[in-house]
Design a protein around this motif. Sequence first.
Motif, PDB file in Angstrom:
ATOM      1  N   ASP A 102       0.974  -1.304   0.039  1.00 20.03           N
ATOM      2  CA  ASP A 102       0.116   0.038   0.020  1.00 20.03           C
ATOM      3  C   ASP A 102       0.921   1.451   0.217  1.00 20.03           C
ATOM      4  O   ASP A 102       0.661   2.165  -0.704  1.00 20.03           O
ATOM      5  N   VAL A 103       1.703   1.276   0.847  1.00 24.61           N
ATOM      6  CA  VAL A 103       2.625   2.634   1.137  1.00 24.61           C
ATOM      7  C   VAL A 103       3.488   2.755  -0.276  1.00 24.61           C
ATOM      8  O   VAL A 103       3.594   3.844  -0.703  1.00 24.61           O
ATOM      9  N   SER A 106       1.062   4.272  -2.936  1.00 25.60           N
ATOM     10  CA  SER A 106       0.451   5.638  -2.351  1.00 25.60           C
ATOM     11  C   SER A 106       0.789   6.786  -3.091  1.00 25.60           C
ATOM     12  O   SER A 106       0.327   7.892  -2.703  1.00 25.60           O
ATOM     13  N   TYR A 129       3.036  10.956  -1.775  1.00 21.61           N
ATOM     14  CA  TYR A 129       2.835  10.544  -0.205  1.00 21.61           C
ATOM     15  C   TYR A 129       3.873  10.975   0.499  1.00 21.61           C
ATOM     16  O   TYR A 129       5.034  10.463   0.739  1.00 21.61           O
ATOM     17  N   ARG A 381      -2.074   4.385 -10.048  1.00 22.05           N
ATOM     18  CA  ARG A 381      -0.919   4.574  -9.043  1.00 22.05           C
ATOM     19  C   ARG A 381       0.381   4.398  -9.704  1.00 22.05           C
ATOM     20  O   ARG A 381       0.717   4.244 -10.798  1.00 22.05           O
ATOM     21  N   ARG A 448      -4.449   3.720   1.325  1.00 21.66           N
ATOM     22  CA  ARG A 448      -4.325   5.303   1.655  1.00 21.66           C
ATOM     23  C   ARG A 448      -4.952   6.085   0.865  1.00 21.66           C
ATOM     24  O   ARG A 448      -5.211   7.232   1.282  1.00 21.66           O
ATOM     25  N   ARG A 449      -4.803   5.916  -0.643  1.00 26.71           N
ATOM     26  CA  ARG A 449      -5.424   6.653  -1.632  1.00 26.71           C
ATOM     27  C   ARG A 449      -6.902   6.594  -1.836  1.00 26.71           C
ATOM     28  O   ARG A 449      -7.549   6.966  -2.847  1.00 26.71           O
TER      29      ARG A 449
END
Length: 527
Positions: A102-103, A106, A129, A381, A448-449
């Motif tokens: 995820d990071v 992001s 991010y 992304r 997170r997005r």
Amino acid sequence: MIAIIVEFQNFFIFILLCLFSLLCHSLFFKKPKDSRSFVLPSSPPSLPIIGHLHLLLSVLTHKSLQKLSSKYGPLLLIRIFYVPIILVSSSSMAYEIFKAHDVNVSSRGIIALDESLMFGASGILNAPYGDYWKFMKKLMATKLLRPQVLERSRGVRVEELHRFYRSILDKATKNESVEIGKEAMKLMNNTLCKLIMGRSFSEDNGESNRVRGLVDETYALSEKIFLAAILRRPLAKLRISLFKKEIMGVSNKFDELLERILQERKENLEEKNNEGMDMMDVLLEAYGDENAEYKITWKHIKAFFVEFFIGGTDTSVQTTQWAMAEMINNANVLERLREEIVSVVGETRLIQETDLPNLPYLQAVVKEVLRLHPPSPVLIRKFQEKCEVKGFYIPEKTTLIVNVYAIMRDSDSWEDPEKFKPERFLTSSRSGEEDEKELKFLPFGSGRRGCPGANLGSIFVGTAIGVMVQCFDWKIKEDKVNMEETFEGMTLKMVHPLTCTPFFEPNLYLLLLISKFPCLILSFGAC
């Protein structure tokens, strides 16, 4: 994509792009050192220079991508010119990426046009991010969009919902047709304006039309904005800036409007108390806070409002329109929903936001519409660092496209995926939350997005649909609504906007009285 290419007025730009892509191809697609230990995802056959562009020459890009995945697999490596793209089209692959990486994904990775207020370098949509994005995310969660704040602003939405009802009622009494999208646009525009700046734009001086026009212009330009952002880095070396004049023309109009409003509001901010503060006041307070975790600028505020307004308007409008189209084509769904609303709300007042938790079938209808017609059918992304997904090597700085449309119509995850069946989201059948956790249902993105305004958008759509179903019957000239779709402005839209004629429900005569005589609202319990 082809629609944008065809619009290039100067074919010379396209030739330069092809030549540049050819020169860069070897640089961008060199295999990493010790490549024997790396296994890249499979890739469909491609052509020199343009890569897989010839397989994507369709306005309905999400469907072209869906066809590719159904033939070659749910995890693919494709290429458009020199840009490598990882295409994900299954819930299991999406789960692996958003839960394990995820990071890493992001950031959207799009190099924005710095000066533009729409999706530019100062906006939150394309912000990397980092500190600014984290600060704005926290501000939205604690002061702008948290449930307590939305509850305090409920009166604003109630007022606009009654205005929406009276507008349709007026057409019903005159036996006039209604273009659902236009009525929904007025509702969403005015509601968002009041939430942002405490007032709606005036219809009398043309201000409202100017704002709606700017939103329309932005959506018409959004594909160009995306293409310009994707190709900005290589074209900058050739001193070419795609569509800059058009993009900045709309941006400057937004800037002029917001500058005037912000200056007026800044002068009156000291007279406000915390209870009476709207979104603009909150951001102006953060702007003036010397001890803030991140020092936002005047341009950050403007860009936030432009993106919030654009992101919160058309998506809700299109979802509302798709919902009414599906229910008109499925009369049994409309009748069942009306029966639920009448049983919970009664016949003496309009549906309210506080009724939504007690209307599971209405919630199921909204979710099913979002499943079949997601506002944004693809998520974009970028992998900031190299990683492995299901044993496949993903190079750093590789663009990621998650085909939400394909995932939510996957026969491996959904029974009768092409049919409109709200019952699938009822608790007695299957938990919608379970689908969201497994990433089979992700119209608002994930991780997170994920969309921070999902809750507010669900309120907009739920109450708008509720009013139209509760108070009116609907007729169309044809036997069925034409459900042909188009992917334009980065939003899934109806090719033929829904136009139908409302008829006032005789058993809701008290609502007619309430709308004509607002003083009766308290007597009959309407909010």
